[in-house]
Write a protein that holds these residues in place. Structure first.
Motif, PDB file in Angstrom:
ATOM      1  N   ALA A 133      70.001  30.601  25.523  1.00 52.39           N
ATOM      2  CA  ALA A 133      70.483  29.772  24.157  1.00 52.39           C
ATOM      3  C   ALA A 133      71.892  29.807  24.178  1.00 52.39           C
ATOM      4  O   ALA A 133      72.547  28.586  23.757  1.00 52.39           O
ATOM      5  CB  ALA A 133      69.681  30.624  22.993  1.00 52.39           C
ATOM      6  N   GLY A 134      72.732  30.517  24.191  1.00 57.27           N
ATOM      7  CA  GLY A 134      74.089  30.845  24.245  1.00 57.27           C
ATOM      8  C   GLY A 134      74.775  29.761  25.231  1.00 57.27           C
ATOM      9  O   GLY A 134      75.639  28.883  24.902  1.00 57.27           O
ATOM     10  N   LEU A 135      74.627  29.714  26.448  1.00 58.39           N
ATOM     11  CA  LEU A 135      75.124  29.045  27.449  1.00 58.39           C
ATOM     12  C   LEU A 135      74.718  27.529  27.533  1.00 58.39           C
ATOM     13  O   LEU A 135      75.476  26.574  27.669  1.00 58.39           O
ATOM     14  CB  LEU A 135      74.445  29.536  28.869  1.00 58.39           C
ATOM     15  CG  LEU A 135      75.351  30.936  29.294  1.00 58.39           C
ATOM     16  CD1 LEU A 135      74.583  31.509  30.549  1.00 58.39           C
ATOM     17  CD2 LEU A 135      76.608  31.028  29.405  1.00 58.39           C
ATOM     18  N   SER A 136      73.563  27.179  26.879  1.00 63.35           N
ATOM     19  CA  SER A 136      72.996  26.054  26.610  1.00 63.35           C
ATOM     20  C   SER A 136      73.591  25.387  25.522  1.00 63.35           C
ATOM     21  O   SER A 136      74.194  24.217  25.585  1.00 63.35           O
ATOM     22  CB  SER A 136      71.581  26.199  26.508  1.00 63.35           C
ATOM     23  OG  SER A 136      70.805  24.809  25.936  1.00 63.35           O
ATOM     24  N   MET A 137      73.987  26.010  24.336  1.00 61.80           N
ATOM     25  CA  MET A 137      74.592  25.627  23.319  1.00 61.80           C
ATOM     26  C   MET A 137      76.162  25.503  23.673  1.00 61.80           C
ATOM     27  O   MET A 137      76.799  24.447  23.318  1.00 61.80           O
ATOM     28  CB  MET A 137      74.378  26.494  22.054  1.00 61.80           C
ATOM     29  CG  MET A 137      75.109  26.108  20.825  1.00 61.80           C
ATOM     30  SD  MET A 137      74.790  24.225  20.217  1.00 61.80           S
ATOM     31  CE  MET A 137      73.191  24.699  19.394  1.00 61.80           C
ATOM     32  N   SER A 172      69.617  22.510  23.621  1.00 59.07           N
ATOM     33  CA  SER A 172      70.862  22.160  23.743  1.00 59.07           C
ATOM     34  C   SER A 172      71.367  21.602  24.861  1.00 59.07           C
ATOM     35  O   SER A 172      71.975  20.600  25.061  1.00 59.07           O
ATOM     36  CB  SER A 172      71.892  23.459  23.236  1.00 59.07           C
ATOM     37  OG  SER A 172      71.419  23.887  22.086  1.00 59.07           O
ATOM     38  N   TYR A 173      70.863  22.339  26.017  1.00 62.31           N
ATOM     39  CA  TYR A 173      71.295  21.845  27.455  1.00 62.31           C
ATOM     40  C   TYR A 173      70.723  20.704  27.675  1.00 62.31           C
ATOM     41  O   TYR A 173      71.011  19.578  28.453  1.00 62.31           O
ATOM     42  CB  TYR A 173      70.752  22.827  28.424  1.00 62.31           C
ATOM     43  CG  TYR A 173      71.158  22.618  29.778  1.00 62.31           C
ATOM     44  CD1 TYR A 173      72.139  22.888  30.368  1.00 62.31           C
ATOM     45  CD2 TYR A 173      70.041  21.995  30.728  1.00 62.31           C
ATOM     46  CE1 TYR A 173      72.567  22.481  31.472  1.00 62.31           C
ATOM     47  CE2 TYR A 173      70.240  21.723  31.971  1.00 62.31           C
ATOM     48  CZ  TYR A 173      71.533  21.733  32.656  1.00 62.31           C
ATOM     49  OH  TYR A 173      71.841  21.406  33.830  1.00 62.31           O
ATOM     50  N   CYS A 174      69.369  20.370  27.102  1.00 63.75           N
ATOM     51  CA  CYS A 174      68.810  19.146  27.440  1.00 63.75           C
ATOM     52  C   CYS A 174      69.321  18.014  26.609  1.00 63.75           C
ATOM     53  O   CYS A 174      68.907  16.835  26.811  1.00 63.75           O
ATOM     54  CB  CYS A 174      67.165  19.348  27.118  1.00 63.75           C
ATOM     55  SG  CYS A 174      66.395  20.395  28.335  1.00 63.75           S
ATOM     56  N   LEU A 175      69.954  18.367  25.675  1.00 58.50           N
ATOM     57  CA  LEU A 175      70.772  17.108  24.929  1.00 58.50           C
ATOM     58  C   LEU A 175      71.844  16.625  25.611  1.00 58.50           C
ATOM     59  O   LEU A 175      72.541  15.587  25.348  1.00 58.50           O
ATOM     60  CB  LEU A 175      71.132  17.419  23.628  1.00 58.50           C
ATOM     61  CG  LEU A 175      69.869  17.653  22.565  1.00 58.50           C
ATOM     62  CD1 LEU A 175      70.333  18.371  21.351  1.00 58.50           C
ATOM     63  CD2 LEU A 175      69.111  16.383  22.512  1.00 58.50           C
TER      64      LEU A 175
END
Length: 567
Positions: free
Chosen positions: A111-115, A160-163
């Motif tokens: 979650a953190g790295l993705s955001m 987030s990563y997928c956005l």
């Protein structure tokens, strides 16, 4: 010596890792476990995958270790590849307590790295991106897994990563076909509803970019390639769905009759105010957006309208009850409107980051405010988790007894099973009747499928031994005489049954409403062997999916491989 480049590279990972560790530390030190309403369902899924990997006995369709070894199908229709990833986490964990800590840590990292990656892709400054990424870990969208084992959190962790591909479209004016296909496919392999949310976010951004683009034909072609590649990356999902639905009438997940109440302004206000700093950001964002509306770029306005749309869908102001009463399938699929608050939260932090990014004169003040908000949010999240633990300790329960939960051990024995290296003990001590995806063979009007599941597939296991013989699910029991025997195992259209070495044809067995099998047993020892015959076309689809993933990942990282080979 740390250069600025190295600092920017390693600082985010280090800080997010430390915060992820800090969030699980209270539970680790206290040796406490929180089991939520969805825990037993998912733990059965992942235990089944873990034992398949451990024993080299892969059963893609039927459950042969989890779900009372009932032969029911779950993982094939619910994030199949990701279930095996979770199975690996279960496998390397000493016990369920260890798995809970490890899964929370991995979730926080994702979650953190993705955001952080999303915010940096949106050209937001490092301090702001890192602060908001860490804050995201404390939101209920992510903590939903820790508190209730709500699987939507894993979709939230990767959303987030997928956005990023759609943000790249905004800035680069072209579709990166491979990255977009991978993003959609990844989300589908994890959580189908989150994939739906992702596509719903893509649509307005894409339409905005299409209207603004001077190379519309190129954009259409790039999008077409992304769609085709995404289909090949998820062939296993579509093939399983088509074959199972074609051969069987499956029981869909329950329809929630109280949808209008399960909203962020109803019984689920904690999505908005846990942590309270999220509500503060919500108010500040609305104020600053209205104040600086003319200065906001076109794509940020699109993001804002999309955010408001998801926010509306998460509230009771949207006519969910009317749609449900009208039999609209989309409303039945959603079940809990508060789920829409997950993409709303992601978009809110993206928009907040962009707004704060423009306030260059207040950098120090912003950093201080965000730091205070982060500390308070982490404290609030920890306190909320501790209250859940204290409540369980006082009530002497691991999982609350309910009309669908069956406890076969006392509190102490059940709690001990969470720390036992034999992970099957917990799944035997606590069992839950969740009949999703069972086959339907008779009219269920007026019947409670949860009760039917319990009586047909949970309670009869007391007198039946289930083992794996030659890597095949085998039921063994003793009958006093020749008689009909109702067995706690499910038959789908392609399930094969062998009673005492003989394959049974349709006239040799009976099926209950939910596919539980009744056979003619002989006096003495009996054995029923259960297998599932996968369609050959599905096997081809599965290998095509795996091959496409491998080729795509190699293609995506080929420049990196080429660069390192030169060095």
């Amino acid at each position: 010596m740390f250069t600025q480049e190295k600092l920017q590279k390693y600082l985010p990972l280090s800080l997010i890792g430390l915060v992820s560790l800090g969030l699980i530390l209270p539970q680790w030190l206290g040796q406490d476990v929180i089991l939520g309403s969805d825990s037993i369902f998912h733990y059965n899924r992942f235990y089944d995958a873990a034992m398949q990997i451990k024993n080299g006995n892969i059963s893609y369709f039927i459950s042969i270790y989890g779900f009372q070894q009932s032969g029911r199908i779950v993982n094939a229709l619910y994030g199949p590849f990701f279930a095996y990833f979770q199975g690996l986490l279960v496998l390397i964990s000493k016990n369920w307590f260890g798995y809970q800590l490890l899964s929370r840590f991995v979730l926080h990292l994702f979650a953190g790295l993705s955001m952080f990656s999303l915010l940096r892709a949106a050209k937001i400054r490092l301090p702001i991106s890192l602060s908001l990424a860490i804050f995201y870990l404390t939101t209920f969208s992510v903590q939903y897994w820790s508190i209730r084992q709500g699987f939507s959190s894993w979709g939230a962790a990767l959303m987030s990563y997928c956005l990023i591909p759609i943000i790249q479209l905004i800035f680069e004016h072209k579709v990166n076909s491979v990255r977009m296909a991978l993003a959609v496919a990844l989300m589908l392999q994890v959580h189908v509803l989150s994939a739906l949310f992702l596509v719903l976010i893509y649509i307005p951004f894409y339409l905005y970019s299409f209207v603004k683009s001077s190379a519309k034909l190129a954009l259409i072609w790039q999008t077409f390639l992304a769609v085709v590649l995404a289909i090949f990356l998820t062939l296993n999902i579509w093939a399983a769905l088509i074959f199972l639905r074609q051969d069987n009438k499956l029981l869909d997940p329950f329809i929630n009759p109280l949808m209008q109440q399960n909203t962020i302004d109803g019984t689920a206000t904690y999505w908005l105010n846990r942590p309270s700093f999220l509500l503060v950001l919500f108010i500040i964002h609305i104020f600053l957006t209205l104040l600086h509306w003319r200065k906001i770029t076109g794509w940020e306005k699109v993001a804002f309208v999309t955010y408001l749309g998801f926010l509306l869908l998460s509230t009771s102001f949207f006519p969910w009850q009317y749609l449900l009463d009208s039999g609209v399938k989309f409303a039945e699929l959603i079940q809990f409107p508060f789920r829409f608050f997950i993409p709303a939260t992601v978009l809110l932090l993206l928009l907040v980051g962009r707004l704060l990014n423009n306030l260059t004169k207040s950098t120090k003040l912003l950093t201080l405010a965000l730091s205070i908000g982060l500390v308070f949010s982490m404290f609030q999240v920890s306190q909320f988790a501790l209250k859940k633990v204290e409540s369980a300790d006082k009530g002497q329960y691991v999982l609350k007894n309910s009309k669908h939960v069956y406890l076969f051990e006392d509190y102490q024995a059940t709690r001990s099973s969470l720390f036992d290296s034999d992970k099957s003990k917990l799944l035997q001590a606590v069992q839950k009747a969740t009949p999703d995806y069972l086959p339907i063979y008779n009219d269920l009007t007026g019947k409670n499928t949860y009760v039917l599941y319990a009586h047909q597939l949970i309670l009869p296991n007391v007198s039946i031994e289930k083992t794996l013989v030659n890597n095949q699910l085998t039921l063994t029991w003793s009958s006093r005489q020749d008689q009909l025997e109702a067995l706690p195992v499910v038959k789908y259209e392609r399930t094969k049954l062998f009673l005492n070495g003989k394959e049974l044809s349709k006239g040799d067995y009976q099926l209950s409403e939910l596919g539980a099998v009744t056979v003619q047993a002989k006096k003495g020892l009996n054995q029923l062997m259960v297998t599932y015959q996968e369609p050959k076309l599905f096997t081809i689809s599965l290998w095509l999916t795996i091959g496409t993933w491998l080729i795509t990942l190699v293609f995506l990282y080929f420049p990196f491989i080429k660069l390192t080979s030169k060095g």
